[in-house]
Design a protein around this motif. Structure first.
Motif, PDB file in Angstrom:
ATOM      1  N   LYS A   3       0.817  -1.208   0.000  1.00 14.56           N
ATOM      2  CA  LYS A   3       0.000   0.000   0.000  1.00 14.56           C
ATOM      3  C   LYS A   3       0.851   1.259   0.000  1.00 14.56           C
ATOM      4  N   HIS A   4       1.988   1.213   0.698  1.00 12.81           N
ATOM      5  CA  HIS A   4       2.839   2.401   0.855  1.00 12.81           C
ATOM      6  C   HIS A   4       4.096   2.322  -0.001  1.00 12.81           C
ATOM      7  N   HIS A   5       4.026   1.578  -1.093  1.00 15.07           N
ATOM      8  CA  HIS A   5       5.220   1.371  -1.917  1.00 15.07           C
ATOM      9  C   HIS A   5       5.838   2.679  -2.397  1.00 15.07           C
ATOM     10  N   GLU A   6       4.990   3.628  -2.813  1.00 15.90           N
ATOM     11  CA  GLU A   6       5.523   4.891  -3.330  1.00 15.90           C
ATOM     12  C   GLU A   6       6.202   5.712  -2.238  1.00 15.90           C
ATOM     13  N   GLN A   7       5.839   5.481  -0.981  1.00 14.60           N
ATOM     14  CA  GLN A   7       6.427   6.247   0.115  1.00 14.60           C
ATOM     15  C   GLN A   7       7.779   5.691   0.554  1.00 14.60           C
ATOM     16  N   VAL A   8       7.926   4.374   0.543  1.00 12.74           N
ATOM     17  CA  VAL A   8       9.164   3.794   1.065  1.00 12.74           C
ATOM     18  C   VAL A   8       9.951   2.996   0.037  1.00 12.74           C
ATOM     19  N   ALA A   9       9.297   2.569  -1.066  1.00  9.41           N
ATOM     20  CA  ALA A   9       9.972   1.886  -2.180  1.00  9.41           C
ATOM     21  C   ALA A   9      10.795   0.683  -1.729  1.00  9.41           C
ATOM     22  N   CYS A  10      10.317  -0.039  -0.701  1.00 11.42           N
ATOM     23  CA  CYS A  10      11.085  -1.201  -0.241  1.00 11.42           C
ATOM     24  C   CYS A  10      10.619  -2.497  -0.892  1.00 11.42           C
ATOM     25  N   ASN A  11       9.372  -2.520  -1.404  1.00 14.39           N
ATOM     26  CA  ASN A  11       8.895  -3.729  -2.067  1.00 14.39           C
ATOM     27  C   ASN A  11       9.606  -3.877  -3.406  1.00 14.39           C
ATOM     28  N   GLY A  12      10.236  -5.029  -3.611  1.00 14.51           N
ATOM     29  CA  GLY A  12      11.045  -5.233  -4.801  1.00 14.51           C
ATOM     30  C   GLY A  12      12.484  -4.833  -4.614  1.00 14.51           C
ATOM     31  N   VAL A  13      12.791  -4.203  -3.497  1.00  9.17           N
ATOM     32  CA  VAL A  13      14.177  -3.843  -3.174  1.00  9.17           C
ATOM     33  C   VAL A  13      14.611  -4.649  -1.949  1.00  9.17           C
ATOM     34  N   LEU A  14      14.096  -4.286  -0.776  1.00 11.27           N
ATOM     35  CA  LEU A  14      14.371  -5.075   0.424  1.00 11.27           C
ATOM     36  C   LEU A  14      13.641  -6.404   0.381  1.00 11.27           C
ATOM     37  N   PHE A  15      12.341  -6.335   0.036  1.00 11.27           N
ATOM     38  CA  PHE A  15      11.485  -7.513   0.075  1.00 11.27           C
ATOM     39  C   PHE A  15      11.049  -7.904  -1.335  1.00 11.27           C
ATOM     40  N   ASN A  72      17.932 -11.010  -6.281  1.00 14.03           N
ATOM     41  CA  ASN A  72      19.043 -10.553  -5.445  1.00 14.03           C
ATOM     42  C   ASN A  72      18.913 -11.111  -4.033  1.00 14.03           C
ATOM     43  N   PRO A  73      20.013 -11.303  -3.340  1.00 16.06           N
ATOM     44  CA  PRO A  73      19.959 -11.831  -1.979  1.00 16.06           C
ATOM     45  C   PRO A  73      19.124 -10.936  -1.066  1.00 16.06           C
ATOM     46  N   PRO A  74      18.343 -11.516  -0.171  1.00 16.23           N
ATOM     47  CA  PRO A  74      17.484 -10.727   0.728  1.00 16.23           C
ATOM     48  C   PRO A  74      18.263 -10.177   1.920  1.00 16.23           C
ATOM     49  N   MET A  75      19.349  -9.486   1.645  1.00 16.91           N
ATOM     50  CA  MET A  75      20.251  -9.032   2.701  1.00 16.91           C
ATOM     51  C   MET A  75      21.037  -7.825   2.232  1.00 16.91           C
ATOM     52  N   LEU A  76      21.619  -7.099   3.192  1.00 16.77           N
ATOM     53  CA  LEU A  76      22.479  -5.968   2.887  1.00 16.77           C
ATOM     54  C   LEU A  76      23.523  -5.837   3.980  1.00 16.77           C
ATOM     55  N   CYS A  77      24.576  -5.124   3.673  1.00 19.36           N
ATOM     56  CA  CYS A  77      25.634  -4.877   4.654  1.00 19.36           C
ATOM     57  C   CYS A  77      25.352  -3.556   5.361  1.00 19.36           C
ATOM     58  N   GLN A 125      22.637   0.974  -3.088  1.00 14.21           N
ATOM     59  CA  GLN A 125      24.027   1.420  -3.215  1.00 14.21           C
ATOM     60  C   GLN A 125      24.976   0.223  -3.320  1.00 14.21           C
ATOM     61  N   GLN A 126      24.678  -0.824  -2.548  1.00  9.41           N
ATOM     62  CA  GLN A 126      25.542  -2.001  -2.532  1.00  9.41           C
ATOM     63  C   GLN A 126      25.261  -2.947  -3.691  1.00  9.41           C
ATOM     64  N   GLN A 127      23.991  -2.980  -4.130  1.00  9.34           N
ATOM     65  CA  GLN A 127      23.579  -3.879  -5.204  1.00  9.34           C
ATOM     66  C   GLN A 127      22.798  -3.071  -6.245  1.00  9.34           C
ATOM     67  N   PRO A 128      23.467  -2.209  -6.998  1.00  9.75           N
ATOM     68  CA  PRO A 128      22.756  -1.321  -7.930  1.00  9.75           C
ATOM     69  C   PRO A 128      21.935  -2.066  -8.969  1.00  9.75           C
ATOM     70  N   GLU A 129      22.246  -3.346  -9.185  1.00  7.91           N
ATOM     71  CA  GLU A 129      21.475  -4.107 -10.169  1.00  7.91           C
ATOM     72  C   GLU A 129      20.042  -4.328  -9.700  1.00  7.91           C
ATOM     73  N   ASN A 135      16.018   3.973   4.586  1.00  3.33           N
ATOM     74  CA  ASN A 135      17.472   3.910   4.735  1.00  3.33           C
ATOM     75  C   ASN A 135      18.020   2.548   4.338  1.00  3.33           C
ATOM     76  N   ALA A 136      17.339   1.485   4.750  1.00  8.51           N
ATOM     77  CA  ALA A 136      17.792   0.139   4.400  1.00  8.51           C
ATOM     78  C   ALA A 136      17.712  -0.074   2.891  1.00  8.51           C
ATOM     79  N   SER A 137      16.631   0.402   2.270  1.00  6.85           N
ATOM     80  CA  SER A 137      16.481   0.256   0.816  1.00  6.85           C
ATOM     81  C   SER A 137      17.578   1.011   0.077  1.00  6.85           C
TER      82      SER A 137
END
Length: 293
Positions: free
Chosen positions: A98-110, A115-120, A168-172, A161-163
């Motif tokens: 529902k809030h994808h446009e606000q946080v843009a984490c769906n498809g990036v973090l989740f 891509n691996p479901p992780m970040l440094c 930045q770490q996985q630009p692909e 921030n996590a997204s």
């Protein structure tokens, strides 16, 4: 395992967990397969090991953050004693669709099958995450006015921030054109999966579209994604099925048909085999038609 500093909010209407923040020491909670009905951000601050998530394995060390979706199976195999922080939130508390446009984490973090479901967690982001965790911890312990709104605001900032860190770490993650370090056929495969996953469910169909032998394609995919093409197609179907179950009031039969399954019962067995619960129970425990609420 010793869990301490646990802070939890419960949904008064359903009695289910809404929001939870806790620190942990050891691997007791993660040593067997977890399938949770909420989102989890797991920040490994100390130790190292191997994470098994869905169909793939990932080595990790300290300052790794995992992003786990509802009912996504995961287990951590500890090599050095683990310690860190876990942030859980139910889709009813905050819906990333529902809030994808606000946080843009769906498809990036989740919900990113490529891509691996992780970040440094690097030096620049560590202080931000620590500050936000402290703010959320302080707020969840209160019962003040607009507690929910403030917690959601902190959570949004955390997710943004996590997204950003992951991109930045996985630009692909956000790439829409072929990259020099990734074969063109893999870029084309991504486009084909997104276009045809509702109608083409076998690896051989995609190999034919790419004009490559199934064996050669399987070798390329294994080396780049650490999973099979069949698993990738399955993950993509399950992601869409979960989205439809949560965001719409479509019947399971309608959702099955939309995803290319004429037999509702076959689809339900397929879903349960991959998610460990039926589509109906998923809808009951994760949520239903919340997009316009």
């Amino acid at each position: 395992m010793d869990i301490f500093n646990t802070n939890t909010l419960i949904n008064e209407q359903t009695g289910n967990l809404a929001f939870k923040l806790f620190t942990f020491e050891g691997n007791g909670q993660f040593c067997s397969v977890n399938r949770l009905n909420y989102y989890s951000l797991i920040w490994i601050k100390r130790g190292k090991g191997v994470a098994k998530i869905d169909f793939a394995e990932y080595d990790f060390s300290q300052d790794t953050m995992f992003a786990i979706t509802p009912y996504q199976p995961f287990v951590f195999i500890e090599k050095e004693r683990l310690g860190g922080v876990v942030l859980n939130f139910h889709p009813d508390f905050f819906c990333i669709h529902k809030h994808h446009e606000q946080v843009a984490c769906n498809g990036v973090l989740f919900n990113n099958i490529y891509n691996p479901p992780m970040l440094c967690v690097n030096d620049d982001s560590r202080n931000n995450f620590e500050m936000l965790i402290s703010q959320m911890k302080a707020e969840v312990q209160k019962s003040d006015l607009a507690q929910y709104e403030l917690l959601v605001s902190y959570l949004k900032i955390f997710l943004i921030n996590a997204s950003r860190n992951k991109v930045q770490q996985q630009p692909e993650v956000l790439a829409t054109v072929p990259e020099s370090n990734e074969p063109f056929k893999l870029q084309k495969l991504k486009n084909l999966i997104e276009t045809h996953y509702r109608t083409k469910h076998s690896a051989s169909e995609y190999a034919e579209l790419l004009n490559i032998s199934p064996k050669a394609l399987a070798k390329i995919i294994k080396s780049h994604f650490n999973k099979t093409l069949t698993n990738m197609i399955t993950e993509r179907i399950i992601i869409e099925a979960k989205r439809e179950l949560y965001l719409t009031n479509k019947s399971v039969k309608e959702i099955a048909y939309t995803l290319g399954y004429d037999d509702e019962h076959y689809f339900s067995r397929f879903f349960k085999n991959k998610v460990d619960i039926s589509p109906t129970l998923y809808r009951e425990t994760v949520g239903f038609a919340r997009a316009n609420s």
